[in-house]
Design an enzyme around this catalytic site. Sequence first.
Site, mmCIF file in Angstrom:
data_model
loop_
_atom_site.group_PDB
_atom_site.id
_atom_site.type_symbol
_atom_site.label_atom_id
_atom_site.label_comp_id
_atom_site.label_asym_id
_atom_site.label_seq_id
_atom_site.Cartn_x
_atom_site.Cartn_y
_atom_site.Cartn_z
ATOM 1 N N LYS A 37 127.865 38.985 42.749
ATOM 2 C CA LYS A 37 126.412 38.908 42.955
ATOM 3 C C LYS A 37 125.951 40.009 43.931
ATOM 4 C CE LYS A 37 126.266 33.925 41.923
ATOM 5 N NZ LYS A 37 125.927 32.568 42.451
ATOM 6 N N TYR A 67 120.795 31.721 33.741
ATOM 7 C CA TYR A 67 120.663 30.443 34.442
ATOM 8 C C TYR A 67 119.682 29.506 33.724
ATOM 9 C CZ TYR A 67 123.366 32.021 38.537
ATOM 10 O OH TYR A 67 124.367 32.443 39.395
ATOM 11 N N ASN A 69 126.396 33.025 47.713
ATOM 12 C CA ASN A 69 127.805 32.671 47.491
ATOM 13 C C ASN A 69 128.600 33.724 46.710
ATOM 14 O OD1 ASN A 69 126.809 32.012 44.981
ATOM 15 N ND2 ASN A 69 127.293 29.836 45.091
ATOM 16 N N HIS A 121 129.964 34.671 40.771
ATOM 17 C CA HIS A 121 129.731 33.683 39.708
ATOM 18 C C HIS A 121 130.974 33.606 38.832
ATOM 19 C CE1 HIS A 121 127.972 31.695 36.185
ATOM 20 N NE2 HIS A 121 128.644 32.586 35.480
ATOM 21 N N GLU A 170 127.927 33.331 28.066
ATOM 22 C CA GLU A 170 127.610 34.327 29.095
ATOM 23 C C GLU A 170 128.154 35.713 28.724
ATOM 24 O OE1 GLU A 170 129.115 32.372 32.620
ATOM 25 O OE2 GLU A 170 127.559 30.827 32.504
HETATM 26 P P1 DAT Z 1 128.054 27.692 40.208
HETATM 27 O O1 DAT Z 1 127.561 29.061 40.610
HETATM 28 O O2 DAT Z 1 129.171 27.226 41.108
HETATM 29 O O3 DAT Z 1 128.398 27.579 38.749
HETATM 30 P P2 DAT Z 1 125.605 26.237 39.573
HETATM 31 O O4 DAT Z 1 125.765 26.750 38.183
HETATM 32 O O5 DAT Z 1 125.395 24.772 39.752
HETATM 33 O O6 DAT Z 1 126.862 26.658 40.489
HETATM 34 O O7 DAT Z 1 124.383 26.972 40.289
HETATM 35 C C1 DAT Z 1 124.215 28.366 40.133
HETATM 36 C C2 DAT Z 1 123.875 28.964 41.470
HETATM 37 O O8 DAT Z 1 122.649 28.401 41.943
HETATM 38 C C3 DAT Z 1 124.880 28.677 42.580
HETATM 39 O O9 DAT Z 1 125.959 29.580 42.570
HETATM 40 C C4 DAT Z 1 124.043 28.800 43.793
HETATM 41 C C5 DAT Z 1 122.689 28.285 43.347
HETATM 42 N N1 DAT Z 1 122.536 26.874 43.711
HETATM 43 C C6 DAT Z 1 123.112 25.817 43.093
HETATM 44 N N2 DAT Z 1 122.764 24.665 43.672
HETATM 45 C C7 DAT Z 1 121.944 25.007 44.697
HETATM 46 C C8 DAT Z 1 121.234 24.278 45.700
HETATM 47 N N3 DAT Z 1 121.299 22.943 45.757
HETATM 48 N N4 DAT Z 1 120.500 24.993 46.593
HETATM 49 C C9 DAT Z 1 120.429 26.321 46.548
HETATM 50 N N5 DAT Z 1 121.059 27.084 45.616
HETATM 51 C C10 DAT Z 1 121.805 26.427 44.718
HETATM 52 MG MG MG Z 2 127.259 27.585 37.076
#
Ligand code: DAT
Ligand code: MG
Length: 150
Positions: free
Chosen positions: A10, A50, A113, A116, A127
Amino acid sequence: MEETTFIMIKPDGIQRRLVAPIIARFENRGFTLVAIKLVHASESLIDQHYAELTSKPFYPGLKQYMLSGPVVAMVWKGKSAAALGRAIVGATNPKESAPGTIRGDYCNDVGRNVVHASDSVESAKREIALWFKPEEIAHYAPCDLGWVYE
Ligand code: DAT
Ligand code: MG
């Protein structure tokens, strides 16, 4: 061994000069790099990537972050690539990501974070098709495969 997964560094990972250390995690684990490019994504690409999250309250911030600079989009191949890729990356929330994972070693906040990873084989297929054209995926066998896999 043919399974592939989509891994993306990212914008914060690039800004913090973590590209090489992140790539090393996948190389060291015996994954094969089959596609890589630097992309400054469009709004539509991030919305599609997303798609499941666009109605979440955190989505505007997530989108702004993902559009704030280029990302490194990659496809990595290996046995159980999707599941193993998630394990290497670590839990979504850095408070829960174990030391030794990328997020557990380099992150502090869920909104920064650094990396991805596709969450399943099906997500990986979707994806990869979204970020890469078929001709951008390389087909080759690294010479050490017999030493990575039994
Ligand atoms: P991942 O990236 O582990 O697959 P995800 O698909 O649930 O997680 O969410 C995508 C991204 O969105 C994640 O890397 C960071 C952000 N995100 C997820 N949950 C969040 C939250 N509760 N608050 C802020 N950002 C969040
Ligand atoms: Mg995800």
